[in-house]
Scaffold this motif. Structure first.
Motif, PDB file in Angstrom:
ATOM      1  N   ARG A 255     -23.981 -20.261 -16.692  1.00  0.00           N
ATOM      2  CA  ARG A 255     -25.028 -19.980 -17.662  1.00  0.00           C
ATOM      3  C   ARG A 255     -26.432 -20.030 -17.068  1.00  0.00           C
ATOM      4  O   ARG A 255     -27.204 -19.088 -17.200  1.00  0.00           O
ATOM      5  N   VAL A 256     -26.780 -21.122 -16.403  1.00  0.00           N
ATOM      6  CA  VAL A 256     -28.167 -21.324 -15.963  1.00  0.00           C
ATOM      7  C   VAL A 256     -28.589 -20.281 -14.941  1.00  0.00           C
ATOM      8  O   VAL A 256     -29.602 -19.578 -15.125  1.00  0.00           O
ATOM      9  N   MET A 257     -27.862 -20.164 -13.863  1.00  0.00           N
ATOM     10  CA  MET A 257     -28.247 -19.230 -12.807  1.00  0.00           C
ATOM     11  C   MET A 257     -28.205 -17.770 -13.271  1.00  0.00           C
ATOM     12  O   MET A 257     -29.130 -17.004 -12.973  1.00  0.00           O
ATOM     13  N   PRO A 258     -27.182 -17.342 -14.030  1.00  0.00           N
ATOM     14  CA  PRO A 258     -27.216 -15.968 -14.555  1.00  0.00           C
ATOM     15  C   PRO A 258     -28.407 -15.723 -15.474  1.00  0.00           C
ATOM     16  O   PRO A 258     -28.975 -14.620 -15.476  1.00  0.00           O
ATOM     17  N   ASN A 259     -28.814 -16.727 -16.256  1.00  0.00           N
ATOM     18  CA  ASN A 259     -29.964 -16.553 -17.142  1.00  0.00           C
ATOM     19  C   ASN A 259     -31.259 -16.371 -16.363  1.00  0.00           C
ATOM     20  O   ASN A 259     -32.137 -15.593 -16.756  1.00  0.00           O
ATOM     21  N   VAL A 260     -31.390 -17.084 -15.264  1.00  0.00           N
ATOM     22  CA  VAL A 260     -32.574 -16.910 -14.420  1.00  0.00           C
ATOM     23  C   VAL A 260     -32.611 -15.492 -13.855  1.00  0.00           C
ATOM     24  O   VAL A 260     -33.669 -14.844 -13.810  1.00  0.00           O
ATOM     25  N   GLU A 261     -31.464 -14.991 -13.424  1.00  0.00           N
ATOM     26  CA  GLU A 261     -31.411 -13.619 -12.919  1.00  0.00           C
ATOM     27  C   GLU A 261     -31.773 -12.618 -14.003  1.00  0.00           C
ATOM     28  O   GLU A 261     -32.432 -11.601 -13.747  1.00  0.00           O
ATOM     29  N   SER A 262     -31.373 -12.896 -15.237  1.00  0.00           N
ATOM     30  CA  SER A 262     -31.716 -12.005 -16.351  1.00  0.00           C
ATOM     31  C   SER A 262     -33.216 -11.997 -16.607  1.00  0.00           C
ATOM     32  O   SER A 262     -33.798 -10.945 -16.911  1.00  0.00           O
ATOM     33  N   LEU A 263     -33.860 -13.150 -16.497  1.00  0.00           N
ATOM     34  CA  LEU A 263     -35.317 -13.208 -16.666  1.00  0.00           C
ATOM     35  C   LEU A 263     -36.016 -12.320 -15.637  1.00  0.00           C
ATOM     36  O   LEU A 263     -36.947 -11.572 -15.968  1.00  0.00           O
ATOM     37  N   LEU A 264     -35.568 -12.406 -14.408  1.00  0.00           N
ATOM     38  CA  LEU A 264     -36.160 -11.585 -13.355  1.00  0.00           C
ATOM     39  C   LEU A 264     -35.909 -10.100 -13.626  1.00  0.00           C
ATOM     40  O   LEU A 264     -36.794  -9.258 -13.400  1.00  0.00           O
ATOM     41  N   GLU A 265     -34.739  -9.799 -14.122  1.00  0.00           N
ATOM     42  CA  GLU A 265     -34.385  -8.405 -14.406  1.00  0.00           C
ATOM     43  C   GLU A 265     -35.284  -7.811 -15.490  1.00  0.00           C
ATOM     44  O   GLU A 265     -35.585  -6.612 -15.459  1.00  0.00           O
ATOM     45  N   PHE A 266     -35.747  -8.640 -16.412  1.00  0.00           N
ATOM     46  CA  PHE A 266     -36.556  -8.139 -17.522  1.00  0.00           C
ATOM     47  C   PHE A 266     -38.056  -8.417 -17.334  1.00  0.00           C
ATOM     48  O   PHE A 266     -38.795  -8.562 -18.298  1.00  0.00           O
ATOM     49  N   GLY A 267     -38.482  -8.462 -16.098  1.00  0.00           N
ATOM     50  CA  GLY A 267     -39.909  -8.435 -15.822  1.00  0.00           C
ATOM     51  C   GLY A 267     -40.596  -9.763 -15.616  1.00  0.00           C
ATOM     52  O   GLY A 267     -41.800  -9.792 -15.336  1.00  0.00           O
ATOM     53  N   VAL A 268     -39.897 -10.878 -15.751  1.00  0.00           N
ATOM     54  CA  VAL A 268     -40.519 -12.172 -15.484  1.00  0.00           C
ATOM     55  C   VAL A 268     -40.678 -12.331 -13.976  1.00  0.00           C
ATOM     56  O   VAL A 268     -39.730 -12.111 -13.222  1.00  0.00           O
ATOM     57  N   ARG A 269     -41.873 -12.688 -13.550  1.00  0.00           N
ATOM     58  CA  ARG A 269     -42.111 -12.850 -12.115  1.00  0.00           C
ATOM     59  C   ARG A 269     -41.470 -14.140 -11.613  1.00  0.00           C
ATOM     60  O   ARG A 269     -41.431 -15.144 -12.321  1.00  0.00           O
ATOM     61  N   ARG A 270     -40.960 -14.079 -10.388  1.00  0.00           N
ATOM     62  CA  ARG A 270     -40.232 -15.225  -9.839  1.00  0.00           C
ATOM     63  C   ARG A 270     -41.077 -16.489  -9.857  1.00  0.00           C
ATOM     64  O   ARG A 270     -40.582 -17.582 -10.168  1.00  0.00           O
ATOM     65  N   GLN A 271     -42.375 -16.371  -9.550  1.00  0.00           N
ATOM     66  CA  GLN A 271     -43.233 -17.551  -9.521  1.00  0.00           C
ATOM     67  C   GLN A 271     -43.513 -18.106 -10.913  1.00  0.00           C
ATOM     68  O   GLN A 271     -44.037 -19.217 -11.057  1.00  0.00           O
ATOM     69  N   SER A 272     -43.143 -17.353 -11.947  1.00  0.00           N
ATOM     70  CA  SER A 272     -43.387 -17.805 -13.315  1.00  0.00           C
ATOM     71  C   SER A 272     -42.137 -18.376 -13.983  1.00  0.00           C
ATOM     72  O   SER A 272     -42.224 -18.895 -15.103  1.00  0.00           O
ATOM     73  N   VAL A 273     -40.997 -18.272 -13.318  1.00  0.00           N
ATOM     74  CA  VAL A 273     -39.744 -18.748 -13.913  1.00  0.00           C
ATOM     75  C   VAL A 273     -39.833 -20.240 -14.232  1.00  0.00           C
ATOM     76  O   VAL A 273     -39.382 -20.695 -15.294  1.00  0.00           O
ATOM     77  N   SER A 274     -40.416 -21.015 -13.343  1.00  0.00           N
ATOM     78  CA  SER A 274     -40.514 -22.458 -13.575  1.00  0.00           C
ATOM     79  C   SER A 274     -41.304 -22.761 -14.834  1.00  0.00           C
ATOM     80  O   SER A 274     -40.947 -23.649 -15.620  1.00  0.00           O
ATOM     81  N   SER A 275     -42.383 -22.012 -15.056  1.00  0.00           N
ATOM     82  CA  SER A 275     -43.196 -22.196 -16.258  1.00  0.00           C
ATOM     83  C   SER A 275     -42.409 -21.840 -17.505  1.00  0.00           C
ATOM     84  O   SER A 275     -42.480 -22.529 -18.533  1.00  0.00           O
ATOM     85  N   VAL A 276     -41.647 -20.749 -17.438  1.00  0.00           N
ATOM     86  CA  VAL A 276     -40.834 -20.326 -18.580  1.00  0.00           C
ATOM     87  C   VAL A 276     -39.826 -21.416 -18.947  1.00  0.00           C
ATOM     88  O   VAL A 276     -39.677 -21.781 -20.115  1.00  0.00           O
ATOM     89  N   VAL A 277     -39.143 -21.954 -17.939  1.00  0.00           N
ATOM     90  CA  VAL A 277     -38.129 -22.981 -18.182  1.00  0.00           C
ATOM     91  C   VAL A 277     -38.772 -24.256 -18.710  1.00  0.00           C
ATOM     92  O   VAL A 277     -38.249 -24.903 -19.633  1.00  0.00           O
ATOM     93  N   ALA A 278     -39.912 -24.642 -18.141  1.00  0.00           N
ATOM     94  CA  ALA A 278     -40.582 -25.865 -18.578  1.00  0.00           C
ATOM     95  C   ALA A 278     -41.062 -25.756 -20.023  1.00  0.00           C
ATOM     96  O   ALA A 278     -41.037 -26.735 -20.773  1.00  0.00           O
ATOM     97  N   GLN A 279     -41.506 -24.570 -20.418  1.00  0.00           N
ATOM     98  CA  GLN A 279     -41.956 -24.385 -21.794  1.00  0.00           C
ATOM     99  C   GLN A 279     -40.801 -24.363 -22.783  1.00  0.00           C
ATOM    100  O   GLN A 279     -40.920 -24.865 -23.902  1.00  0.00           O
ATOM    101  N   TYR A 280     -39.676 -23.792 -22.370  1.00  0.00           N
ATOM    102  CA  TYR A 280     -38.556 -23.567 -23.287  1.00  0.00           C
ATOM    103  C   TYR A 280     -37.245 -23.767 -22.542  1.00  0.00           C
ATOM    104  O   TYR A 280     -36.550 -22.807 -22.203  1.00  0.00           O
ATOM    105  N   PRO A 281     -36.860 -25.029 -22.279  1.00  0.00           N
ATOM    106  CA  PRO A 281     -35.637 -25.289 -21.512  1.00  0.00           C
ATOM    107  C   PRO A 281     -34.387 -24.697 -22.140  1.00  0.00           C
ATOM    108  O   PRO A 281     -33.416 -24.409 -21.437  1.00  0.00           O
TER     109      PRO A 281
END
Length: 477
Positions: A255-281
């Protein structure tokens, strides 16, 4: 020599033997003696016959008895019937018993009643008992003194309140089968080691006791390590666990790792993934890709977002993936009624996605005040759509009155995007500094890592998070 021969002769002489009855009488084959004992073969046959009658009874009510081979069972079918009836009265079905037939090896008086009495005294509710036994029927084999009471004492030692212990057991009955010196101890120690405050441990385990069954090396440590890899500091991970301990239960590989890949696929920048997760785990644990597909399709059709723009929206408000289509459409209709063009609306949504989730009645009052009392043009809202997120009575009105009194003209960002203390300082300025005209407004990871004085002393021997060998972390006793 003659002496010994005469003795032998006397022993052999029938004259010296008692004449009343023979020394070793042969049993009368036609009459059973009261003192006759069955042979071992007869005893085995009797046991086999009794066991088969018990098996016949169990088969007759739909229970498959073959898994009971080798288990000590009641001598008679009547005693077995008593056990089955007792379990049925508790609410268990034949299917439940077939799922764990070994429970039939437990005596009603010696095993079941003492265990159930103890659980009842702890406060486990009768309404939860059936689910409790379905999840952990092995509890029926336990000794109250040797097995159960020490676990409850251990839970209390972790600062779980006595009143909360029954809720913990109802949520996670399997905890009663764990070794005190195994998984339970190491999981708590590791979490304290990464920065979870000791005073938070009791509440954390009350909300999510499944942590007590998680192996450090196989579950918790890899999860923490992956969040660190994404760019979330270890202490920030500890804060996220304090707020939502259930995130440790998200499956890392599935679940976790595939979801991160999905975020990247839909335009979330890699350097922003940590912020996304911290805001909404929670975004790590949901079935994310279908939601991203659905929300992107909705926002691209209603607002006109590109994939990259959709990525900026997710970065600024990850909760958008859980926003209903009705809410999105309702807010866009309201903003268009306010007079915003489609391109302006898109810029506002990208700049402040929260405007798609705020209370529309409050937004309407804020808009009317900005237009009628403040005399601001729509372009000011396009430049600073976060205006809608500020409280009208406690922030917007007082500050507007203050700058009006001083005759200051400024942007909405300069007016609102600062603390009360900073605003008071600004009121002392002779002029507006240009670098303060457009302050950035994004999630600050440091807000999760700021030290708390009451945490001092939490990091002791486990300061580096510790390395644990799971070979000794056997779950069950």
């Amino acid at each position: 020599m003659a002496r010994y021969s005469s003795v032998r002769e006397r022993r052999a002489s029938p004259v010296d033997r008692p004449q009343g009855r023979p020394r070793n009488p042969s049993p009368n084959p036609g009459r059973n003696s009261l003192y006759a004992r069955p042979s071992l073969a007869q005893m085995r046959d009797l046991r086999a016959e009794n066991r088969e009658s018990v098996y016949d009874f169990l088969r007759g009510i739909g229970i498959v008895p073959e898994e009971l081979d080798g288990l000590e069972l009641p001598v008679t079918a009547e005693v077995m019937r008593e056990r089955v009836d007792f379990l049925r009265e508790l609410g268990l079905t034949v299917d439940d018993i077939n799922d764990y037939p070994l429970v039939l090896g437990c005596s009603v008086k010696k095993n079941m009643v003492p265990v159930l009495d103890y659980l009842g005294k702890l406060g486990v509710r009768k309404s939860c008992l059936v689910d409790f036994l379905r999840r952990y029927p092995q509890v029926m084999h336990a000794s109250v003194v040797v097995d159960l009471a020490p676990v409850v004492k251990f839970l209390l030692g972790l600062d779980i309140k006595a009143v909360d212990v029954p809720r913990v057991l109802e949520r996670y009955p399997e905890v009663l089968g764990f070794k005190l010196e195994g998984t339970m101890s190491t999981s708590v120690a590791y979490l304290v080691g990464i920065g979870v405050a000791r005073r938070e441990v009791g509440g954390l385990l009350t909300r999510y006791p499944e942590i007590l069954g998680m192996r450090v090396g196989k579950v918790i440590k890899p999860f923490v390590g992956y969040l660190e890899y994404l760019g979330i500091p270890r202490l920030a991970v500890a804060r996220l666990v304090e707020k939502g301990p259930h995130i440790l239960g998200f499956d890392l590989d599935k679940r976790v790792m595939p979801n991160v890949e999905s975020l990247l696929e839909f335009g979330v920048r890699r350097q922003s993934v940590s912020s996304v997760v911290a805001q909404y785990p929670e975004i790590l644990g949901i079935e994310l890709k279908p939601r991203l597909e659905s929300q992107f399709s909705l926002l691209s059709s209603v607002v006109g977002l590109s994939r990259d723009e959709f990525g900026r929206v997710v970065e600024r408000m990850p909760q958008v993936v859980s926003l209903s289509s009705g809410a999105v459409e309702k807010h866009t209709v309201f903003l268009k009624e306010c007079g915003f063009a489609s391109e302006q609306l898109k810029d506002m949504v990208v700049g402040c996605p929260q405007i798609l989730a705020l209370n529309i009645d409050i937004m309407r009052m804020s808009f009317h005040y900005l237009r009628d009392e403040m005399g601001r043009p729509l372009e000011d809202l396009v430049a600073f759509p976060s205006f809608f997120t500020y409280r009208l009575e406690t922030a917007v009105k007082p500050r507007h009155r203050a700058i009006t009194k001083k005759g200051i003209r400024c942007s909405l960002s300069w007016l609102l995007n600062c603390s009360d203390e900073k605003f008071r300082d600004r009121m002392e300025y002779d002029s507006i500094e240009m670098e303060e005209m457009e302050p950035t407004s994004s999630f600050d990871m440091n807000s999760l890592t700021e030290p708390r004085s009451e945490d001092e002393g939490d990091l002791t021997e486990y300061e580096d998070g510790g390395d644990y060998d799971d070979s000794d972390e056997d779950k069950f006793t």
